[in-house]
Write a protein that holds these residues in place. Structure first.
Motif, PDB file in Angstrom:
ATOM      1  N   PHE A  14       0.830  -1.201   0.000  1.00  0.00           N
ATOM      2  CA  PHE A  14       0.000   0.000   0.000  1.00  0.00           C
ATOM      3  C   PHE A  14       0.867   1.255   0.000  1.00  0.00           C
ATOM      4  O   PHE A  14       0.614   2.212  -0.753  1.00  0.00           O
ATOM      5  N   LEU A  15       1.923   1.296   0.853  1.00  0.00           N
ATOM      6  CA  LEU A  15       2.817   2.460   0.914  1.00  0.00           C
ATOM      7  C   LEU A  15       3.514   2.681  -0.424  1.00  0.00           C
ATOM      8  O   LEU A  15       3.665   3.833  -0.869  1.00  0.00           O
ATOM      9  N   ARG A  16       3.927   1.593  -1.054  1.00  0.00           N
ATOM     10  CA  ARG A  16       4.607   1.713  -2.346  1.00  0.00           C
ATOM     11  C   ARG A  16       3.673   2.312  -3.399  1.00  0.00           C
ATOM     12  O   ARG A  16       4.054   3.258  -4.109  1.00  0.00           O
ATOM     13  N   GLU A  17       2.459   1.778  -3.498  1.00  0.00           N
ATOM     14  CA  GLU A  17       1.513   2.304  -4.479  1.00  0.00           C
ATOM     15  C   GLU A  17       1.122   3.742  -4.151  1.00  0.00           C
ATOM     16  O   GLU A  17       0.908   4.564  -5.055  1.00  0.00           O
ATOM     17  N   ASP A 193      -4.459  -0.510  10.116  1.00  0.00           N
ATOM     18  CA  ASP A 193      -5.608  -1.248  10.646  1.00  0.00           C
ATOM     19  C   ASP A 193      -6.600  -1.584   9.537  1.00  0.00           C
ATOM     20  O   ASP A 193      -7.199  -2.667   9.516  1.00  0.00           O
ATOM     21  N   THR A 194      -6.777  -0.622   8.626  1.00  0.00           N
ATOM     22  CA  THR A 194      -7.684  -0.863   7.503  1.00  0.00           C
ATOM     23  C   THR A 194      -7.192  -2.014   6.639  1.00  0.00           C
ATOM     24  O   THR A 194      -7.982  -2.866   6.207  1.00  0.00           O
ATOM     25  N   MET A 195      -5.872  -2.071   6.400  1.00  0.00           N
ATOM     26  CA  MET A 195      -5.313  -3.146   5.596  1.00  0.00           C
ATOM     27  C   MET A 195      -5.484  -4.494   6.298  1.00  0.00           C
ATOM     28  O   MET A 195      -5.785  -5.507   5.665  1.00  0.00           O
ATOM     29  N   ILE A 196      -5.295  -4.497   7.630  1.00  0.00           N
ATOM     30  CA  ILE A 196      -5.466  -5.735   8.392  1.00  0.00           C
ATOM     31  C   ILE A 196      -6.919  -6.204   8.308  1.00  0.00           C
ATOM     32  O   ILE A 196      -7.201  -7.393   8.108  1.00  0.00           O
TER      33      ILE A 196
END
Length: 506
Positions: A14-17, A193-196
């Motif tokens: 997510f951080l990369r994108e 948290d959203t990704m989890i």
């Protein structure tokens, strides 16, 4: 149609994108910042910026164009690089520094760059943006301090102006840094948290998809499939008469019914002697307890119209406490299976030549008398074919087989429905009969044999012995068989003696 869930992204992905997206957006903004020079030039012409020269406007546009192009090249080669992100933020800081050097008043705009860096959700990038922003702010303020101090009477020296200006900037930078770190941490925590949660949802969706695939496969195997959801207290058919009717989902109300809609429709079709067993098995209020730690419970019953079927409750999902919460009820016809089973049992219990019951069947049948009393009219008959060896030796085995078959037919006619006849050896037979007159039945057996005429043999004689329970109440079935055997051998000996035949040759 592929219903498989898409793979969830990790937080690092997510951080990369996100870096790629923000870098592209900042590059677009940098290109628009080329118009900063012309905008300032308009302000100069309108005498809004009285202390700014036109050459500064040109320099700003040229510098921004170079920075935007350089960042564009980096973006093409390293779109997700932290260095590319830092370069974009540094370009904005250099623009602000040059505007300050050109005596264009810049105040709150200085703090825009660190705020933009929060979009990357990366503490490292934010710290770099704050430090580089503060350093360039410090440098550009020092460079213009002599000019602005000379324009104002309240500052005696350039240093006094510089210290006053940079003091305010420093306080604001500290406040902004603390607030930015808090906001950044809050945003990072939220996205992580959203990704989890998304990963958990995808995993749950994957499990549900797998369960649905299993249920779809099950629906092809079984005649009826009912999905019972104890979370929502509902039932829904997956296969059967109403499987395509989504409105057919019904509520489960234990206060009203202790059976599902599906089983209530079946109860009336169960044969009478199994109806109560089926009612007990399909009581939905006890299914969860009966499943317990089991994966499946099943029972076999007979439908009046379609024959044998197997009913099963299968656990599809358990709750956090291990209690079955989603259960599948299935019905599968096993009529053909039962027929095959009965056929195999019949083969295992039947003599191939005569189609009578064999010794194995006899031994299993008399086991019941190890646990219950022998009936008063119970009798055991021992029968043997006379002259079988002579028929085999003189006329072949076809003649011998004819005598064995003839004996079985005669015994069946004489015994009829009063008992069962077994072939227990080559020419040996046993009959278990319920009769009050065993002697009369012995006579019937011999008369049937005497009236028989065949293709290879015209005469059939048999030796018969019997033992009645009423005559020997103290004996077991096995002992009665021994008594009947002794009587049969005496009868055989008398036959050979009367016929003048040497039995040792028979």
């Amino acid at each position: 149609m592929d219903n498989a869930p898409q793979k969830t992204k990790s937080f690092d992905e997510f951080l990369r994108e996100n870096r790629i997206t923000v870098n592209r957006s900042l590059n677009v903004v940098l290109w628009f910042c080329i118009f900063t020079g012309p905008a300032i030039a308009l302000g100069v012409a309108a005498e809004v910026f009285k202390n700014v020269d036109y050459d500064i406007c040109i320099q700003i546009s040229v510098i921004v164009a170079i920075l935007a192009f350089g960042h564009y090249l980096m973006l093409k080669k390293w779109p997700d690089s932290v260095v590319t992100s830092i370069t974009a933020l540094l370009a904005f800081n250099m623009l602000l520094a040059h505007m300050t050097y050109g005596r264009v008043a810049v105040y709150l705009t200085w703090f825009l760059v660190p705020l933009l860096s929060l979009l990357f959700c990366d503490t490292r990038i934010y710290i770099f943006a704050v430090i580089s922003n503060y350093c360039l702010m410090l440098l550009s303020t020092w460079m213009v301090a002599p000019y602005f101090s000379s324009m104002r009477s309240d500052y005696g020296t350039a240093l006094a102006y510089f210290l006053n200006a940079i003091g305010g900037y420093t306080i604001e930078t500290i406040i902004m840094t603390v607030a930015g770190l808090a906001l950044g941490r809050l945003a990072t925590t939220y996205f992580r948290d959203t990704m989890i949660q998304q990963e958990d949802l995808v995993q749950h969706e994957s499990q549900m998809t797998e369960q649905l695939d299993i249920l779809d496969s099950m629906a092809e195997i079984y005649d009826k499939v009912n999905l019972i959801d104890f979370y929502k207290m509902t039932e829904r058919p997956l296969r059967g008469d109403n499987a395509d009717d989504k409105l057919h989902e019904k509520s489960l109300d234990f206060a009203v019914y202790d059976h599902t809609y599906m089983t209530r429709q079946i109860i009336g079709d169960i044969v009478e002697d199994q109806a109560q067993a089926f009612i007990n098995f399909t009581n939905i209020t006890t299914v969860q307890d009966r499943l317990g730690n089991k994966k499946i419970i099943s029972g076999e019953f007979i439908n009046k119209y379609s024959g044998w079927f197997r009913a099963q409750y299968i656990v599809a999902e358990r709750g956090d406490d291990g209690r079955p919460m989603i259960v599948v009820f299935t019905i599968q016809s096993i009529e053909a299976e039962k027929r095959r089973e009965e056929h195999l049992i019949r083969i295992a219990m039947t003599d191939e030549l005569t189609r009578l019951y064999n010794r194995r069947c006899y031994e299993e049948d008399i086991l019941v008398y190890h646990e219950k009393e022998i009936e008063d009219d119970f009798s055991v008959f021992s029968i043997d074919v006379n002259g079988l060896k002579a028929a085999n030796d003189t006329k072949g085995h076809a003649a011998g087989d004819e005598l064995i078959k003839a004996c079985s037919e005669c015994l069946l006619k004489a015994v009829a429905s009063r008992g069962k006849v077994y072939r227990t050896g080559g020419d040996e037979f046993i009959a278990i009969v319920h009769t009050d007159d065993s002697k009369a039945l012995l006579t019937d057996m011999k008369n049937e044999a005497a009236s028989w005429h065949g293709k290879y043999q015209n005469v059939l004689t048999i030796a018969v012995g019997y033992a009645a329970h009423k005559d020997h109440p103290e004996l077991s079935v096995e002992d009665l068989e021994k008594v009947a055997d002794r009587m049969m051998y005496r009868d055989k000996a008398e036959y050979y003696k009367a016929a003048g035949i040497d039995r040792r040759k028979q």
